[in-house]
Enzyme design. Sequence first.
Site, PDB file in Angstrom:
ATOM      1  N   HIS B 153       0.855  -1.201   0.000  1.00 24.38           N
ATOM      2  CA  HIS B 153       0.000   0.000   0.000  1.00 24.38           C
ATOM      3  C   HIS B 153       0.881   1.237   0.000  1.00 24.38           C
ATOM      4  CE1 HIS B 153       0.904  -0.447   4.365  1.00 24.38           C
ATOM      5  NE2 HIS B 153       0.906   0.864   4.352  1.00 24.38           N
ATOM      6  N   HIS B 199      -5.628  -1.636   5.004  1.00 23.82           N
ATOM      7  CA  HIS B 199      -5.483  -0.542   4.038  1.00 23.82           C
ATOM      8  C   HIS B 199      -4.858  -1.030   2.743  1.00 23.82           C
ATOM      9  CE1 HIS B 199      -1.807  -0.866   6.162  1.00 23.82           C
ATOM     10  NE2 HIS B 199      -1.509   0.385   6.382  1.00 23.82           N
ATOM     11  N   HIS B 214       4.813   7.447   2.087  1.00 25.65           N
ATOM     12  CA  HIS B 214       5.617   6.231   1.992  1.00 25.65           C
ATOM     13  C   HIS B 214       4.965   5.178   1.091  1.00 25.65           C
ATOM     14  CE1 HIS B 214       2.991   4.791   5.406  1.00 25.65           C
ATOM     15  NE2 HIS B 214       3.089   3.646   4.768  1.00 25.65           N
ATOM     16  N   HIS B 246       1.783   0.367  15.114  1.00 25.56           N
ATOM     17  CA  HIS B 246       0.786   1.419  14.936  1.00 25.56           C
ATOM     18  C   HIS B 246      -0.447   1.116  15.784  1.00 25.56           C
ATOM     19  CE1 HIS B 246       2.717   3.488  11.675  1.00 25.56           C
ATOM     20  NE2 HIS B 246       2.725   2.445  10.889  1.00 25.56           N
ATOM     21  N   TYR B 255      10.083   2.419   9.652  1.00 26.63           N
ATOM     22  CA  TYR B 255      10.136   3.404   8.571  1.00 26.63           C
ATOM     23  C   TYR B 255      11.561   3.878   8.360  1.00 26.63           C
ATOM     24  CZ  TYR B 255       5.070   3.946   8.663  1.00 26.63           C
ATOM     25  OH  TYR B 255       3.722   3.725   8.589  1.00 26.63           O
ATOM     26  N   GLU B 265       8.262   1.849   4.154  1.00 22.22           N
ATOM     27  CA  GLU B 265       7.869   1.086   5.332  1.00 22.22           C
ATOM     28  C   GLU B 265       7.990  -0.391   5.004  1.00 22.22           C
ATOM     29  OE1 GLU B 265       3.609   0.726   6.211  1.00 22.22           O
ATOM     30  OE2 GLU B 265       4.049   0.618   8.343  1.00 22.22           O
TER      31      GLU B 265
END
Lengths: 124, 307
Positions: B153, B199, B214, B246, B255, B265
């Site tokens: 993503h 996501h 990112h 997260h 990251y 990431e």
Amino acid sequence: MTGKKLYRIEVVNRKQAFYCAEDQVLLTGMERQNISCIDVGCRGGGCGVCKVRIIKGEYETKRMSRTHISTTEEEKCFALACQVLPRSDLLIESDQYIALQTSPYQQPKADKTINVKNELRIRI
Amino acid sequence: MRKGVMRPGHIQIRVLDMKEALDHYRDLLGLIEVETDSQGRVYLKGWTEVDKFSVVLRVADEPGMDFVGYKVLNNETLEQLNQELIDFGCKVEEIPAGELNGCGRRIRFDSPTGHMFEIYAEKEQTGKWGIAEVNPEAWPRDLTGMKVTRFDHCLLYGPNIAGTLELFQTVLGFDLAEQTLDENGFRIAQFLTVSQKAHDVAFIEHPEPGKFHHASFLLDTWEDVLRAADLISMEDVSLDIGPTRHGLTHGKTIYFFDKSGNRTEVFCGGDYHYPDHPPVTWSADQLGKAIFYHDRVLNERFLTVLT
């Protein structure tokens, strides 16, 4: 460090100085000495956060994003500290990066910092 | 409601220097280098990806993201969505088949946040890299670096994420899986999915249009994330933050930056989403914990350093 020249980098607006080897970029030199007088971003010449103006001294630069250093700015001695190799002692001014606008959810910086940046914005 | 968009397919990233970029994307991440096209763009893929490529690197003097592409079910879907994008008010451009080697006709469109996206129906499938199509072994032996499995993503920053949400929900059939709302109910972060992942693309509200935060690549385990962190130290790579977790999506993550300042990431795990699930919500007063679950404090760099 044997055999490598060390140069003194004075950051006039922060009243701080650090030493940087000839084969080191300014930002790395600063970070290795645990000094904080230039804001650190991506360290790759892409984000613009470590933008400085070189007031006096000889230096070379590696490639930098044109988004943040235009040809005109490059001629006026603006550069990204993560891409600057010193070739003499340097006098520089940090805090030259100005975000276009502040994002609505970010904490505003202390008033003092904002004032400094506003003055710079006017001068540039 | 699903509209025939299946998944993320490719991302084209601008880099300042191709050799340094390959040190990062091929040797450090462990993406497979596929080929170089007549424009000098280099194509790569994660080893588990069936498609010919998912990452395209292009040399430019301004780093950032050119576009991200999503694969749709078939050409009928492509035609249908093309018309719906025009009706929505997007500026739509048709990119002929073969402009990217091995990729069919693409429909490119802009968005309220200022990012360029594409949909396409056909891309050459070369199969997973290094293992047989029939009776496949668990993994190929000769992977390098972090051994990332796939492009997963991206997170994009721009103004009017509400407008881009409407585009992705109504035209493309994405669901809002997770979000952050401020005290007035204004959405400052949105995580959209077209699958069961938390996501497939994410957006954060930001005044400058078209900014790239990112590109993210999937690892299998937390141990793999820690091993990636070791490699970042061994290679003296510019670290942003991590390893950590997260709050949003609950993914375990690290990251870091490529040599042109584009953020990367690598992550593993996280929430899942079904179409009937309500969005997971974090409040803006807990933004620190929402983004960095362990530190519970935001580092300014994560919000402001973009290409």
